[in-house]
Design an enzyme around this catalytic site. Structure first.
Site, PDB file in Angstrom:
ATOM      1  N   HIS A  64       0.770  -1.389  -0.332  1.00  0.00           N
ATOM      2  CA  HIS A  64      -0.382  -0.407  -0.350  1.00  0.00           C
ATOM      3  C   HIS A  64       0.712   0.904  -0.204  1.00  0.00           C
ATOM      4  O   HIS A  64       0.296   2.204   0.126  1.00  0.00           O
ATOM      5  CB  HIS A  64      -0.877   0.161   1.257  1.00  0.00           C
ATOM      6  CG  HIS A  64      -0.383   0.371   2.641  1.00  0.00           C
ATOM      7  ND1 HIS A  64      -0.014  -1.176   3.260  1.00  0.00           N
ATOM      8  CD2 HIS A  64      -0.554   1.916   2.596  1.00  0.00           C
ATOM      9  CE1 HIS A  64      -0.042   0.013   4.662  1.00  0.00           C
ATOM     10  NE2 HIS A  64       0.308   1.001   4.321  1.00  0.00           N
ATOM     11  N   ASP A 106       0.630  -8.200   1.908  1.00  0.00           N
ATOM     12  CA  ASP A 106       0.378  -6.267   1.786  1.00  0.00           C
ATOM     13  C   ASP A 106       2.575  -6.194   1.630  1.00  0.00           C
ATOM     14  O   ASP A 106       2.797  -5.731   2.736  1.00  0.00           O
ATOM     15  CB  ASP A 106      -0.268  -5.634   2.623  1.00  0.00           C
ATOM     16  CG  ASP A 106      -0.044  -3.995   2.631  1.00  0.00           C
ATOM     17  OD1 ASP A 106       1.090  -3.516   1.790  1.00  0.00           O
ATOM     18  OD2 ASP A 106      -0.909  -3.708   4.006  1.00  0.00           O
ATOM     19  N   SER A 200       3.954   3.270   7.916  1.00  0.00           N
ATOM     20  CA  SER A 200       3.441   1.946   6.778  1.00  0.00           C
ATOM     21  C   SER A 200       4.568   1.749   6.112  1.00  0.00           C
ATOM     22  O   SER A 200       5.664   2.249   6.326  1.00  0.00           O
ATOM     23  CB  SER A 200       2.691   2.962   6.473  1.00  0.00           C
ATOM     24  OG  SER A 200       1.645   2.861   6.778  1.00  0.00           O
TER      25      SER A 200
END
Ligand code: NAG
Length: 244
Positions: A64, A106, A200
């Site tokens: 992502h 992910d 992230s």
């Protein structure tokens, strides 16, 4: 965590873009020389993410964290400065996992335009072996360049400790969005440790090994949160790095 801080953490979590480190502390400069700072151009503007160097020409991060173009800064402590230790390298090829879906797989590899020069401030983080697993109760850590609280941003790398949770904890919170084979459940809700999010794409580091990648959590910041389980993606990582 104090109630106020906790509340702030919840508010922040709903606003967090690149992720947030709350209640952690600044790392000793360059003590995590594998950390990569990602500048990326996306359809909704400029964004950042974390990542980590796994080969001289490959950075591992979350899918992502993709974008139309990504530049990686290695060897940074303060990303707001032009530190002599920094190596800024454009990404030549962005390779998200072919079965990436917002909640699953992910993981993404970034092939760098040139090899990084390994120095005291830039080095590789080791990947786990297939049989090396994390167990509930293990304390690992995550680092990132996210916000410290609602009003404070930082350009300097911070770190937090996170405890591995039992899979059941994430199954009860995330139901079918949690897969025990490919994900890790992290962050103890009981302890209310003052920290729960790294940037992230940053690595969950256990015993100097990258075991997880910061993936997602509840919008309200509730613990535990979900990370990508690197050990279940080793064949894809190896195959992809061999191919490019
Ligand atoms: C979990 O992921 C693995 C690997 O992608 C898959 O084979 C398995 O069916 C998934 N389990 C569930 C319950 O979805």
């Amino acid at each position: 965590m104090q109630p106020l801080l906790l509340l702030m953490a919840f508010i922040l979590a709903s606003k967090a873009q690149a992720g947030t480190i709350i209640g952690g502390h600044e790392v000793k400069p360059h003590s995590r020389p594998y950390m990569a700072y990602l500048h990326r151009i996306t359809t909704s503007g400029r964004k950042t993410c974390g990542g980590f160097l796994v080969r001289k020409d490959f950075v591992l991060t979350a899918a992502h964290c993709s974008g139309s173009s990504i530049t990686v800064t290695l060897g940074a402590h303060d990303v707001g400065q032009h530190e002599g230790t920094q190596q800024v390298i454009p990404v030549k090829k962005i390779i998200p996992h072919p079965n990436y879906h917002p909640k699953f797989n992910d993981i993404m590899l970034l092939k760098l335009q040139r090899k990084a020069k390994l120095t005291a401030a830039v080095s590789l983080l080791r990947l786990p072996r297939r049989e090396e697993q994390v167990n509930p109760g293990m304390v690992c850590s995550v680092a990132g360049w996210g916000r410290l609280d609602l009003y404070t941003t930082t350009a300097r790398l911070h770190e937090v400790e996170l405890e591995i949770q039992r899979n059941e904890q994430c199954i009860s919170l995330y139901r079918s969005h949690y897969n025990t084979t490919t994900q890790i459940c992290v962050g103890n809700p009981e302890k209310k440790q003052s920290t729960f999010l790294g940037d992230s794409g940053g690595p969950l580091v256990c015993d100097n090994t990258a075991q997880g990648i910061v993936a997602f959590g509840k919008k309200n910041g509730k613990l535990p949160r979900v990370e990508t389980r690197i050990s279940s993606f080793l064949p894809w990582i190896k195959r992809t790095m061999r191919r490019f």
